[in-house]
Scaffold this motif. Structure first.
Motif: not given
Lengths: 224, 228
Positions: A34-37, A41-42, A60-61, A120-124
């Motif tokens: 949840l924190v990653v997602v 977004f933020a 932090v996550a 790695v995937i979400f933040y390239e």
């Protein structure tokens, strides 16, 4: 029984219970997800930006997620007065503390291993610096969070509103460790600086606070 | 005890009045910073008292862990409370001074950040005291105080690695350091006045803590009698 056998027995018991219930690891994993997602977004970063902020986001996550597991450390020992039984037994208190700390360490390391690919995937993410140093930082940093977290969880179970108490006392003390983890990770990802100072700092932090925890745990366990 | 209060409290008030007069009217205006520099007297004095309180808290906590005396627990609680107040004053006065001189309210410099973290640690110490169940408060708080004190040098070391903007120590900070004699005298009188103020605060807070301990013990006794 020696400290070592007791530590192993308690640790194996905790691991078996966790393996069967998967309470801590599941709630941590979902929380971290949840924190990653939400961070994604933020901040909505580009690949270059995310290289600079990922160190902060990741730790932090993991810190927030670790608190979820740490809060459950002692809760199950309160049922059926297990802690009271432990207190009257001749078993060395530090064996119990070490088992709990190592157990939490394993849970958080597993969490990190599972969550890092997602980051790695979400933040390239692509690292410029040497990646193997990240492993050293992760291990030292996780121990830094977990050893104090396990101790402070033992403090906070004796307070009112115990779930909220743990982060309130853990975060201020963990600031230097968190700073070291974040800055070392960022300097590896961007390749701008050497993380050597931070690795040494984290090692010192680990040694100092592991000693303080082992010195004081018996006092805290027997506090009445 | 009453007599001591009757002497010390008016003495503190007179000293604080005197320092206000000295700081604002008598002390020479600093050459480059102008009148803003006058904050320095209050800033340094409250900083010294704050750090002194935290040190007292650490010693009293260790003493409590060793001897379990209720007096040292009361002293630890009192000094942490007063320390948080003076440390907050230190931070606020610092930002007021920094805005005209540096052009910014705040910077993540080693000394500023360490002070802020120190303040955070002792605020959480007070929260822990407030929320722990009675009977265990003392041990838990004393253990936490040891963690807090061990953390400070590590915080300072790690933040120093970033960068430092705070003026280096003006007293004993190197060949160029040093204060004009008039400023030095004013500062010393301020430090004396604030130290006395801090001691009076600690003492009053200590008495209050002792009263609370007595009240708690009386309640426990009453509960025991009721149960019997």
């Amino acid at each position: 029984m020696t400290t070592l056998t007791l530590t192993r027995a308690t640790l194996m018991k905790d691991l078996r219970m966790e393996w069967r219930s998967k309470d801590a690891i599941n709630s941590m994993l979902f929380f971290a997800l949840l924190v990653v997602v939400i961070f994604s977004f933020a901040f909505n970063p580009t690949a270059e930006e995310s290289r600079h902020i990922a160190g902060g986001l990741i730790w932090v996550a993991f810190l927030f997620a670790a608190v979820v597991a740490l809060n459950q450390t002692w809760a199950r020992e309160l049922r059926n007065q297990v802690l009271d039984a432990y207190r009257v037994s001749p078993a060395p208190p530090n064996a119990l503390f070490l088992a709990k700390a190592i157990g939490n360490f394993l849970f958080v390391v597993i969490l990190e291993a599972l969550m890092t690919p997602l980051f790695v995937i979400f933040y390239e993410l692509r690292s410029v610096g040497p990646l193997w140093q990240l492993v050293t930082i992760a291990l030292l940093g996780t121990w830094a969070l977990v050893v104090n977290g396990t101790f402070f969880a033992a403090l906070s179970i004796r307070t009112r509103s115990r779930e909220i108490m743990l982060p309130l006392i853990l975060f201020p003390i963990s600031i230097p460790a968190l700073l070291g983890m974040v800055d070392a990770t960022t300097s590896i990802l961007t390749g701008d600086a050497s993380p050597d100072f931070w690795i040494k700092m984290l090692a010192v932090y680990d040694i100092v606070f592991t000693s303080v925890c082992l010195l004081l745990f018996e006092t805290v366990l027997n506090a009445e | 005890m009453k007599k001591l209060a009757l002497i010390s409290i008016p003495l503190v008030l007179i000293l604080l009045g005197l320092t206000s007069y000295l700081n604002l009217a008598v002390a020479p205006t600093e050459a480059t910073m102008g009148d803003v520099q006058r904050i320095f007297y209050y800033h340094v004095a409250s900083g010294w008292v704050g750090m002194f309180c935290f040190f007292v808290n650490f010693v009293a906590s260790i003493w409590y862990l060793w001897k379990r005396s209720p007096q040292s627990d009361a002293l630890a609680a009192a000094s942490a409370e007063v320390g948080v107040v003076f440390c907050a004053m230190l931070l606020l006065l610092g930002t007021l001074w920094a805005r005209p001189v540096w052009g910014i309210w705040w910077t993540w410099d080693a000394r500023l950040t360490t002070t802020l973290v120190l303040w955070l640690i002792y605020v959480s110490y007070l929260i822990l005291r407030r929320f722990s169940t009675s009977g265990q408060t003392q041990v838990l708080a004393a253990a936490f105080a040891v963690f807090g004190f061990a953390d400070v040098p590590i915080v300072y070391m790690s933040i120093r690695w970033f960068r430092t903007q705070h003026p280096s120590p003006v007293i004993g900070g190197g060949p160029d350091s040093g204060l004009a004699p008039a400023i030095m005298q004013t500062l010393l009188i301020n430090v004396a006045a604030f130290t006395l103020l801090g001691l009076v605060y600690i003492w009053l807070s200590y008495k209050l803590q002792r009263e609370e301990q007595a009240l708690e013990a009386a309640h426990a006794q009453a509960a025991l009698r009721g149960a019997a």
